[in-house]
Design an enzyme around this catalytic site. Structure first.
Site: not given
Ligand SMILES: *Cc1c(COP(=O)(O)O)cnc(C)c1O
Length: 841
Positions: A370, A561-562, A567, A669, A673
């Site tokens: 990952h 995101k985190r 990032k 991911t 979304k």
């Molecule tokens: C999808 C998701 C992530 C991953 O987000 P990235 O933009 O891919 O880092 C992190 N936290 C939550 C709650 C998510 O639904």
């Protein structure tokens, strides 16, 4: 075999009926008999629990029939091992998958209750940090939907990821008490508990056949209790199991202390045992080498492997066929100790010869990598490993010895290569390298997006690629459209279903039919109205919870995101200050109004990430309150980003920020979304962004920044961030203003660590990408002014996201790695309500 659910079982109507009257009666029954409340004194949570049990009753038949079918047919089974499952709330998802959403909503209304309020009541199981844990959750959803025999194995953390509050602009962590009011979705199975050993030593003995054998004499033994949660497929009878392990002390525990009369000492030691599964480590993309974490990993992996063996024994299957019966997927290296544990079980507990055991083991495991970030690659100090898992270390030495012999044969006289590939790092203090063990012990190795899989082969796992090229493959991540479209964005889902029918929910490629309507002005109008309504909902939420008015007609620009330096939330922040500076210089400047929204948690020990949160909040304070800005830009940091909140956020975005340094984000991911809910992406050529851009069309994606190759070249040629600072006046002004204390009540020191890291190191090349990012943002602003043009691009993003369903990812895993056929589950009594696909809201 004894049938688990005899075909002539009496199915009680009150527990399975799905007409409104029965649902109401069952709900009130549960309120009375389970919650022991009547409506006058019931809390909202009591109502939620009563409804959860009502829904659970209606899925049990499928769950038990599925379990029974798997036991009887003994099909090839996918075991998905993951230290994290970031599931999100169950109730809404189960209602959707059962086809009961609308009828239950109606039933609740007739009782004077609001389903949305009850859904809001559920505490989500936050058993993961971010993308990796959420991926595991999407994958078990798709496995069930595709009717694949599968079981998810993980850890039942008593405290999941912390709740985040913001105080004075800083993150504050609050303990996650997700279990405090009970969890109606899990079933404890104490009768199926297993034992796990730790520490001690090994000894040699001769068995009854005169063979040389090894016995592990542990220092302590723990008990693992499984807690099972049903994972329903969408519109299928399949309900797979997620089996999470809780640590407890065994009954026999510390008998001696009890006998000596040290009652409190014994009880204390007993409660210590439960520490193993007490809390999730809150670090995303970093590894610390803490002993308790290794204990967690070994604990859940050992329980899971013993459980798989036990199931085979119930099925009267020989362990010789273990690899035919199970495909075990390692979600990152966290469960990789499983390679040594399966060897130990086969060798020591079941008397297999080494070669036979190794053959079985290496035909069982497959490894998903990952990350390329060096700080995230797991390795354990040898001394710690030896004291906790002495037998496993012996086995790893033997695996390593045989493996290095193979390397020597293939690559003679290459000592450097041997040192790099060894499972034991001996370059300084000695470590066990888990990625190396995973590569040696698995038959398949995959990255999570095309670029990532390529970079793995070229860099991090290059030696292993040269050794075993046939093991390497790519499976691009995906997300479930059930949770992240149908449930989270019912307005959009209904609009789509009205146009193209509901087949897209299971076959996301069908979204392509929407392309026909790009030229239909009425459709564009309706599509725009959906986005507007969802944005209005989020604006209402922000007004209620933050007392900030955001303009729902402004461009909603979201980075959720985190929080991590790679990032680059701070690159986004630099752009906000750029815009602010321009407005200060020319208060009448005509800019496209924007609302900048951020969400995300920082690891509690990650100082820079926490400072980035403070930075964003400090900028927000100034920008939101400066009359010169006249509400043309607003900045809000949304607290406690979790799955429940994510479901509100993704649908409301116009623009999705996917701005990691190229080569650093394995896949992402969140990018998927956002895009499947109609956001346009501003992004680098990183992770799955590349494939998203290819899919939606280069004209419907805002690209900026260096490529992964250029990043490496720039670093190799001696990158100097000062060159950018000195040659770009607008950038200089931004940094100078941040350094001056303008955003920190005159304190020039507050952001100094962050600014110094940019000026003196800039590992993630923010300054190098700054100008390109700013110019790209200008193109975004221009494009947004033509709302018809923007809407076309937005529709095309939705229409072309079919590839990014986790159903497609799972099909890739099945075809290239697992080779586990679907198994139909027969549920005679079950009637599917197909009319329940357009959710009322
Ligand atoms: C999808 C998701 C992530 C991953 O987000 P990235 O933009 O891919 O880092 C992190 N936290 C939550 C709650 C998510 O639904």
């Amino acid at each position: 075999m004894v049938s688990i659910v005899p075909n002539n079982i009496q199915i009680e109507d009150d527990r399975t009926g799905i007409d409104i009257e029965t649902l109401k009666r069952a709900f009130l029954d549960n309120l009375f008999y389970i919650q022991a409340k009547f409506p006058r004194i019931a809390t909202k949570n009591d109502y939620y629990m009563a409804l959860a049990y009502t829904v659970r009753d209606r899925l049990l038949n499928r769950w038990l029939r599925t379990t029974q079918t798997y036991l009887e047919k003994a099909p090839r089974t996918v075991a998905y091992l993951s230290a994290e499952f970031l599931l999100g709330p169950h109730l809404g998802n189960n209602l959707i998958n059962l086809g009961l959403y609308n009828v239950v909503k109606q039933a609740m209304e007739e009782l004077g209750l609001n389903l949305t309020d009850l859904l809001e009541q559920e505490e989500e199981p936050g058993l993961g940090n971010g993308g990796l844990g959420r991926l595991a959750a999407c994958y078990i959803d798709s496995l069930a939907t595709l009717e694949i025999p599968a079981i998810g194995y993980g850890i039942r953390y008593q405290f999941g990821i912390f709740d985040q509050e913001i105080k004075d602009g800083w993150q504050v962590e609050i303990t996650d008490l997700w279990l405090q009011y009970g969890n109606p979705w899990e079933v404890a199975r104490p009768e199926a508990a297993l034992e796990v050993k730790f520490g001690g030593r090994t000894e040699v003995y001769t068995d009854e056949h005169g063979r040389y054998r090894i016995r592990w004499v542990p220092f302590k033994v723990m008990k693992g209790v499984p807690y099972d949660t049903p994972i329903l497929g969408f519109q299928t009878n399949t309900a797979n199991t997620l089996r999470l392990w809780k640590a407890e002390a065994p009954e026999s525990f510390d008998f001696e202390a009890f006998n000596k009369g040290d009652y409190f000492g014994a009880v204390h030691a007993k409660s210590e045992c439960e520490n193993i599964t007490k809390v999730l480590y809150p670090n995303d993309e970093s590894h610390q080498g803490k002993q308790l974490r290794l204990e967690q990993q070994y604990f859940f992996v050992s329980c899971s492997l013993q459980d798989m063996i036990r199931i085979m024994q119930i099925q009267n299957l020989t362990l010789e066929r273990f690899h035919e019966h199970y495909a075990i997927q390692l979600n990152d290296t966290h469960p990789t100790i499983g390679v040594a544990e399966l060897m130990r079980l086969l060798l020591d507990e079941y008397g297999f010869e080494w070669d036979r055991a190794w053959n079985i083991t290496t035909r069982t495991f497959a490894y998903t990598n990952h990350t390329l970030l060096p700080e995230a690659l797991e390795r354990w100090p040898l001394a710690m490993f030896a004291s906790l898992l002495p037998r496993h270390l012996e086995i790893i030495y033997e695996i390593n010895c045989r493996f290095l012999d193979e390397v020597r044969i293939k690559f003679p006289d290459d000592g450097d290569r041997l040192r790099r590939m060894s499972i034991i790092d001996e370059s300084g203090e000695r470590y066990v390298r888990m990625a190396n063990l995973a590569c040696v012990g698995s038959f398949a190795i995959n990255g999570v997006a095309e670029l990532h899989s390529e970079l793995l082969k070229q860099t991090t796992l290059h030696d292993f690629y040269e050794m075993y090229p046939e093991k390497f493959t790519n499976v691009t991540n995906g997300v479930t459209p059930r949770r992240f479209m149908l449930l989270s964005n019912p307005r959009l889902a209904n609009l789509i279903t009205n146009k193209i029918g509901d087949g897209w929910i299971k076959r996301l490629d069908e979204l392509r039919k929407l392309e026909d309507f790009v030229h239909d002005a009425n459709f564009r109008h309706d599509f725009r109205q959906v986005k507007q309504a969802v944005k209005q909902d989020l604006a209402d939420h922000i007004r209620t919870h933050y007392s900030i008015d955001v303009n729902p007609n402004s461009l909603f620009d979201i980075q959720a995101k985190r929080i991590h330096e790679y990032k680059r939330q701070h690159l986004n922040a630099l752009y906000i200050v750029t815009l602010y500076n321009r407005l200060k210089a020319d208060p009448d400047l005509d800019i496209t109004p924007r609302t900048f929204l951020f969400g995300g948690k920082a690891a509690p020990g990650y100082y820079m990430a926490k400072l980035m949160i403070k930075l964003i909040n400090s900028i927000a304070d100034v920008v939101n309150n400066d009359p010169d800005v006249r509400d043309r830009i607003k900045v809000v940091f949304l607290k406690d980003y979790n799955v429940k909140f994510a479901q509100r956020v993704y649908p409301a975005a116009d623009l999705s920020e996917q701005i990691s340094t190229a080569g650093k984000e394995a896949s992402g991911t969140g990018n998927m979304k956002f895009s499947m809910n109609g956001a346009l992406t501003i992004g680098t050529l990183d992770g799955a962004n590349i494939e998203i851009r290819e899919a939606v069309g280069v004209d419907n994606f805002f690209l900026f920044g260096l490529t992964a190759e250029e990043v490496l070249a720039k670093k190799a040629s001696g990158y100097n961030p000062w060159d950018y600072y000195n040659s770009n006046p607008e950038l200089k002004l931004v940094i100078d203003r941040l350094a001056s204390g303008f955003f920190s009540h005159g304190d020039p020191n507050l952001f100094k660590p962050l600014l110094d890291s940019l000026l003196y190191r800039d590992e993630y090349l923010l300054l190098a990408d700054y100008q390109s990012y700013v110019e790209c943002q200008e193109r975004v602003s221009q494009a947004y002014r033509d709302s018809d043009y923007w809407t076309r691009m937005s529709i095309l993003n939705v229409a072309r996201m079919g590839k990014f369903s986790s159903d497609r990812s799972i099909q890739d895993y099945l075809q290239h790695i697992w080779k586990a056929p679907a198994v139909k589950v027969d549920v005679p009594e079950y009637t599917q309500s197909h009319s329940d696909l357009k959710l009322t809201f």
